[in-house]
Design an enzyme around this catalytic site. Structure first.
Site, mmCIF file in Angstrom:
data_model
loop_
_atom_site.group_PDB
_atom_site.id
_atom_site.type_symbol
_atom_site.label_atom_id
_atom_site.label_comp_id
_atom_site.label_asym_id
_atom_site.label_seq_id
_atom_site.Cartn_x
_atom_site.Cartn_y
_atom_site.Cartn_z
ATOM 1 N N GLU A 232 24.246 23.442 -4.645
ATOM 2 C CA GLU A 232 23.874 24.157 -3.412
ATOM 3 C C GLU A 232 25.080 24.988 -3.042
ATOM 4 O O GLU A 232 26.116 24.468 -2.659
ATOM 5 C CB GLU A 232 23.504 23.165 -2.305
ATOM 6 C CG GLU A 232 22.812 23.830 -1.121
ATOM 7 C CD GLU A 232 23.769 24.268 -0.033
ATOM 8 O OE1 GLU A 232 24.114 25.476 0.001
ATOM 9 O OE2 GLU A 232 24.179 23.423 0.772
ATOM 10 N N CYS A 266 26.042 27.407 5.211
ATOM 11 C CA CYS A 266 25.525 28.166 4.071
ATOM 12 C C CYS A 266 24.206 28.845 4.396
ATOM 13 O O CYS A 266 23.954 29.974 3.974
ATOM 14 C CB CYS A 266 25.345 27.237 2.868
ATOM 15 S SG CYS A 266 26.875 26.528 2.252
#
Length: 462
Positions: A232, A266
């Site tokens: 990720e 993010c």
């Protein structure tokens, strides 16, 4: 040599340093984790493992204030958000404890010839390495460790060097929850030691959340050693506004989606793509709102923006802003930085030739774009190497689904922000990584889906 240290970003004070693990200690730790897996994953039941993970959830709630204070000190998260992160982490552990037996139940296969039976049995794979970032010290660990400990894998956790106190607190929670030795182990390892660990035959997989550069490095080592990896990575999530009944509410959602965790998330909204007829109103309201946010002591109850995580993070954001302005972007608002305290900034007139168009801004910086149509909005949203999350605001349900279908992203949020939940899968496409965490899919990454076929009598006449 010391790499791990708590340095309070609000004051710059080094609170405590932690020594690296020795190579000999690391080898011993891997052996202990491997031995633990063979009992934990192969002998104990899903219900027994779930009971430990349920206790991990309870201990997060019991130690809520203490845990929150640690990450305010480590990376500057506003206190209320830190408390929320601890709560969410507890929810994740509880989710996997509650669903352990369901997720690990045998899955029957319908056989074409009707002879005998077959099913998929899910079982653990062994020792896993988690390489975690500093921006969500508990949540990132929970979404990796929660499902995998329930499955029966054993965990080695290498946290970010600035999060040694929170990583030790998590390990203590697993111990106090009576997880057997080796089931969950915190390691203060260097990058070189992590590379050696990935190559170790006893390790079966790696999960990394971090930068694109770190992801590429880990994936390369894992690939050479034929290890499963989940990544990720970064994001430059679009926030598309096509229509609105209440523009003020949309703007509030936009600010929340950009400013969460001091802008260091993010999947934060980073590029705001607004239809022409709403653009001027949106720009004025959004800029006014961002301009009114002042960095402050993260311990304050009403703190909306604390310091960035480190002096390096603040310097990087300032460098990005300087380059954007030098290359022709218009800066609508930008305060003077003070150490790690960086005021919100808003950019417009960013073009594909500029660095800012392709970079991820990991801090309180937003980019505004004006578009004339739904098609242009989708094209601009997809004009990035990243593909983590995305946001669509529209009053037209059919348009919402149509746009969602066209977005190159792992997640789409329609008319809502900050709606993450333990049951919702998290992950991206393109350079934002691959694999999924959370939800049922989060329990499917590091598991052996073993097919078992049992012979039976062939039906008459076949």
């Amino acid at each position: 040599m010391t790499e791990y240290a708590v340095v309070d970003p609000a004051t710059g004070r080094t609170v405590r340093e932690y020594p690296l693990i020795s190579d000999e200690e690391l080898d011993s730790v891997v052996g202990t984790a491997d031995a633990a897996y063979r009992q934990w994953g192969r002998v104990t039941s899903a219900a027994e493992r779930a009971a430990v993970v349920r206790r991990v959830s309870e201990l997060h709630r019991e130690r809520r204030d203490e845990l929150a204070e640690i990450i305010v000190r480590e990376m500057g998260k506003p206190l209320e958000q830190a408390l929320g992160e601890v709560d969410f982490s507890a929810d994740i552990y509880l989710y996997y404890a509650d669903h352990a037996e369901e997720f690990l139940a045998d899955e029957p296969i319908s056989l074409a010839d009707g002879s005998g039976s077959a099913f998929i049995r899910r079982s653990p794979v062994g020792v896993l390495l988690g390489i975690m970032p500093w921006n969500f010290p508990y949540y990132q660990v929970a979404r990796f460790a929660g499902p995998n400990v329930v499955i029966g894998n054993s965990i080695l956790l290498k946290h970010a060097p600035q999060c040694p106190e929170s990583s030790a607190a998590i390990e203590q929670i697993f111990r106090d929850a009576l997880a057997p030795e080796g089931v969950y182990t915190n390691i203060y390892a260097s990058n070189d030691q992590a590379a050696t660990l990935i190559a170790d035959r006893r390790l079966q997989g790696v999960s990394l959340t971090g930068s694109e550069r770190a992801g590429a490095a880990v994936a390369e080592i894992a690939g050479r050693n034929l290890k499963k990896v989940v990544l990720e990575l970064g994001g430059s999530d679009p926030f598309i506004v096509l229509s609105a009944d209440n523009l003020d509410e949309v703007v509030e959602g936009a600010v929340a989606a950009r400013m969460d965790n001091n802008g260091q998330s993010c999947n934060a909204a980073k590029r705001f793509i607004v239809i022409d007829e709403l653009y001027e109103q949106f720009e004025q309201k959004f800029v006014d709102r961002m301009r009114g946010i002042t960095p402050t002591d993260p311990h304050k109850a009403d703190a909306e923006l604390g310091p960035l995580s480190s002096s390096a993070a603040a310097s990087n954001i300032e460098d990005q802003l300087e380059r954007a302005a030098d290359q022709g972007a218009q800066v609508l608002t930008r305060g003077e930085p003070s150490g790690t305290f960086v005021s919100p900034a808003v950019l417009t007139d960013v073009t594909p030739s500029m660095d800012a168009f392709n970079e991820e801004f990991f801090g309180p910086v937003a980019q505004l774009y004006r578009v004339s149509s739904e098609e242009e909005a989708v094209e601009l949203a997809n004009a990035t190497d990243f593909g983590l999350g995305s946001y669509v605001f529209t009053t037209d349900p059919e348009q919402a689904e149509r746009v969602a279908d066209q977005l190159e992203a792992g997640m789409v949020w329609i008319n809502t922000v900050l709606g993450d939940a333990a049951e919702l899968p998290f992950g991206g496409v393109k350079k934002s990584g691959f694999g999924r965490e959370l939800g049922r899919l989060g329990a499917e990454e590091f598991v052996n889906k073993k097919m078992i076929r049992i012979a039976g009598t062939t039906p008459a006449g076949s």
